[in-house]
Design an enzyme around this catalytic site. Structure first.
Site, PDB file in Angstrom:
ATOM      1  N   SER A  48      12.209  -1.871   2.237  1.00 22.63           N
ATOM      2  CA  SER A  48      11.444  -0.624   2.167  1.00 22.63           C
ATOM      3  C   SER A  48      12.299   0.510   1.609  1.00 22.63           C
ATOM      4  CB  SER A  48      10.905  -0.250   3.555  1.00 22.63           C
ATOM      5  OG  SER A  48      11.962  -0.154   4.499  1.00 22.63           O
ATOM      6  N   GLN A 101       0.829  -1.202   0.000  1.00 24.98           N
ATOM      7  CA  GLN A 101       0.000   0.000   0.000  1.00 24.98           C
ATOM      8  C   GLN A 101       0.867   1.257   0.000  1.00 24.98           C
ATOM      9  OE1 GLN A 101      -3.180   0.653  -0.368  1.00 24.98           O
ATOM     10  NE2 GLN A 101      -4.045  -1.404  -0.280  1.00 24.98           N
ATOM     11  N   ARG A 155      17.214  -1.914   3.829  1.00 25.31           N
ATOM     12  CA  ARG A 155      16.186  -2.947   3.805  1.00 25.31           C
ATOM     13  C   ARG A 155      15.263  -2.770   2.601  1.00 25.31           C
ATOM     14  NH1 ARG A 155      14.480  -2.907  10.238  1.00 25.31           N
ATOM     15  NH2 ARG A 155      16.509  -3.585  11.064  1.00 25.31           N
ATOM     16  N   ARG A 197      12.653   4.038   9.467  1.00 26.31           N
ATOM     17  CA  ARG A 197      13.487   3.948  10.665  1.00 26.31           C
ATOM     18  C   ARG A 197      14.964   4.020  10.271  1.00 26.31           C
ATOM     19  NH1 ARG A 197      10.612   2.539  15.102  1.00 26.31           N
ATOM     20  NH2 ARG A 197       8.555   1.608  14.791  1.00 26.31           N
ATOM     21  N   HIS A 242      -6.331   1.972   7.369  1.00 26.77           N
ATOM     22  CA  HIS A 242      -7.141   1.034   8.157  1.00 26.77           C
ATOM     23  C   HIS A 242      -7.196   1.599   9.569  1.00 26.77           C
ATOM     24  CE1 HIS A 242      -9.078  -2.520   9.597  1.00 26.77           C
ATOM     25  NE2 HIS A 242      -8.021  -3.034  10.188  1.00 26.77           N
ATOM     26  N   GLU A 290     -14.523  -7.922  -2.618  1.00 23.52           N
ATOM     27  CA  GLU A 290     -13.109  -8.268  -2.445  1.00 23.52           C
ATOM     28  C   GLU A 290     -12.813  -9.749  -2.658  1.00 23.52           C
ATOM     29  OE1 GLU A 290     -10.416  -6.380   0.221  1.00 23.52           O
ATOM     30  OE2 GLU A 290     -12.014  -5.230   1.164  1.00 23.52           O
ATOM     31  N   ASP A 308      -0.639  -3.244  10.967  1.00 23.25           N
ATOM     32  CA  ASP A 308      -1.425  -2.902  12.155  1.00 23.25           C
ATOM     33  C   ASP A 308      -0.622  -2.996  13.447  1.00 23.25           C
ATOM     34  OD1 ASP A 308      -3.668  -2.442  10.643  1.00 23.25           O
ATOM     35  OD2 ASP A 308      -4.588  -4.387  11.028  1.00 23.25           O
ATOM     36  N   ASP A 352     -14.492  -4.443   7.919  1.00 16.85           N
ATOM     37  CA  ASP A 352     -13.276  -5.018   7.349  1.00 16.85           C
ATOM     38  C   ASP A 352     -12.871  -6.284   8.092  1.00 16.85           C
ATOM     39  OD1 ASP A 352     -10.836  -4.403   5.471  1.00 16.85           O
ATOM     40  OD2 ASP A 352      -9.947  -4.918   7.397  1.00 16.85           O
TER      41      ASP A 352
END
Length: 491
Positions: A78, A48, A76, A68, A132, A393, A108, A217
């Site tokens: 990301s 996302q 890494r 980070r 979310h 979905e 989350d 959800d």
């Protein structure tokens, strides 16, 4: 911290559960202009995070990624994804203080740590965004009162968000403003601009609430979207093999059957899916689905009750604190099931064969979709929200199984969805075993022979399928998406 939903009185709970408004195209006439010239910093560069960022940049916004220090130092995944796509990358301390909008797109279970790290760095009057609302609703995260809190939740995986944007379209999206954090009254303007920047306004946007998004959800992913597909895969495979079907053929029939069946669902709802069957098979699938609904209704209701009360979330967060012991155990056990370890079938299965030999699977899809929808609506969630979290979905999740079986599904979905999936499937499999023992020839693995049918019975079944509330709202929403797609392509 207290679960936010449980701090509300009943009237407030019902009002937030029932918040759902389909927004008109004219409400997005300004596109993403409200955020142009402002600094948007995304925290997290997963599916996302990366794909929303790419869309937002292509829509003219100033996008950078805060990671980070160790993620940057160790280069890494990301960091690599962000830098390889030409984005500015920096530490929280370097980027957050200048941000007008900080978008938290981490998993989350990381939200609390992330929010506690970035909040002290955010400038007065900035905005915090989520895709979310678990951290706000279930964890009860307290956000500084000068900060505006908004949500833009695309109803598709991140890769789909990007692909639809590149085609000049978008994916259906829920937006919301946290009522406790809208000090300047600009939350809706921010959310609309963010949704437009991702392309969501071209596919349809629902104005919702953090509460409605989270509760619906969680219910959808635990039951029909993931739990029912996992339970159905394991039950159907074991049944086929027990009756002498080649394990490789049985595995392929199920692995690719869900995707084939739900493609019809995507195009024309339960009506079209059932219309792909012969008349005798349709009558049988309908009868099986009614039996399944009666058996599974209490399980669906228990999941909804535990989601509403916060019991589910508290149990999962306890597992987070215990190093995901339950989650990792269930994941390992799933990987060792006969379905997951079966050999691959080298032959071809024709499209219609999946329908003709998968009557039970179609019945499971119908029963699961309708039960999830009905249970959500009975709990105060508006029909449009319930549709997006059940039928809409399902083809996307079925596609993950077609790629690499249940392993792929559980890798792609969030840890929250995976945990709920296991809770449901571990309860559903033993619940349905007596039902599976009573199946008839033609229900699974072989076709039901053509034969005479009672016209009145067929008429009544067709009427029952078409008149279900999910078919009514689904026809409206799918029609809107088709209209919007034509407009987008023409544009």
């Amino acid at each position: 911290m207290a679960n936010y939903f449980n701090t509300l009185n009943l009237r407030q709970q019902l009002a937030q559960l029932g918040k759902c408004r389909f927004m008109g195209r004219d409400e997005f006439a300004d596109g993403a202009s409200y955020l142009q010239g402002k600094k948007v910093v995304i925290v997290g560069c997963g599916a996302q995070g990366l794909n929303q960022g790419l869309n937002m940049r292509d829509s003219g916004l100033d996008i950078s990624y805060a990671l980070r220090k160790e993620a940057i130092a160790e280069k890494r995944a990301s960091w690599r994804k962000a830098t390889e796509n030409g984005f500015k990358v920096g530490t929280y301390e370097e980027l957050i203080p200048q941000a007008d909008l900080v978008v938290n797109l981490t998993p989350d279970k990381q939200h609390s740590d992330v929010v506690r790290s970035v909040q002290p760095l955010m400038k007065d009057g900035a905005a915090l965004g989520y895709s979310h609302g678990f951290n706000i609703v279930e964890v009860g995260e307290q956000i500084r009162k000068d900060i505006t809190v908004v949500m833009v939740a695309p109803k598709c995986p991140g890769t789909e968000v990007r692909e639809e944007y590149k085609r000049g379209f978008g994916v259906p999206t829920l937006i919301a403003v946290h009522p406790e954090n809208d000090p300047k009254g600009e939350g809706m303007a921010i959310a609309k601009a963010w949704a437009a920047a991702t392309g969501g306004h071209r596919a349809g946007v629902l104005e919702s609430s953090f509460v409605a998004e989270v509760k619906s959800d969680l219910m959808g992913e635990q039951t029909i979207l993931c739990g029912m597909l996992q339970a159905g895969s394991l039950l159907c495979f074991d049944k086929l093999v027990a009756e002498g079907t080649d394990p490789a053929y049985a595995e392929k029939l199920i692995q690719f059957g869900w995707e084939t069946i739900t493609e019809a669902l995507k195009q024309g709802g339960i009506t079209l899916m059932m219309d792909r069957l012969s008349n005798p098979a349709k009558l049988r699938a309908y009868a099986l689905s009614e039996q399944l609904k009666e058996i599974m209704a209490p399980l669906f209701q228990k999941h909804m009750d535990d989601i509403i009360s916060g019991e589910f979330s508290s149990g999962m967060m306890a597992d987070w604190a215990n190093d995901d012991k339950k989650l990792l155990t269930w994941r390992e056990e799933t990987g060792k099931t006969a379905f997951e370890t079966a050999p691959q079938f080298e032959g071809k299965i024709g499209e219609q064969e999946y329908f003709d030999k998968g009557v039970l699977m179609i019945a499971m899809v119908k029963a699961g979709v309708e039960l999830a929808f009905e249970t959500m609506v009975d709990s105060g969630i508006i029909e449009e929200s319930a549709y997006y979290e059940s039928l809409h979905e399902l083809p996307l999740i079925a596609n993950t199984i077609a790629r690499k079986r249940l392993y792929e599904m559980n890798v792609v979905i969030s840890d929250t969805a995976e945990y709920g999936n296991y809770l449901f499937s571990y309860a559903c499999v033993p619940l349905l075993k007596p039902f599976m023992a009573e199946l008839q020839p033609g229900d699974l693995g072989s076709a039901i022979p053509e034969g005479a049918v009672d016209n009145a019975q067929l008429r009544d079944v067709n009427d029952a399928i078409r008149s279900h509330a999910i078919e009514q709202v689904g026809k409206k929403l799918r029609g809107y998406m088709k209209d919007m797609k034509r407009i987008a392509v023409a544009g």
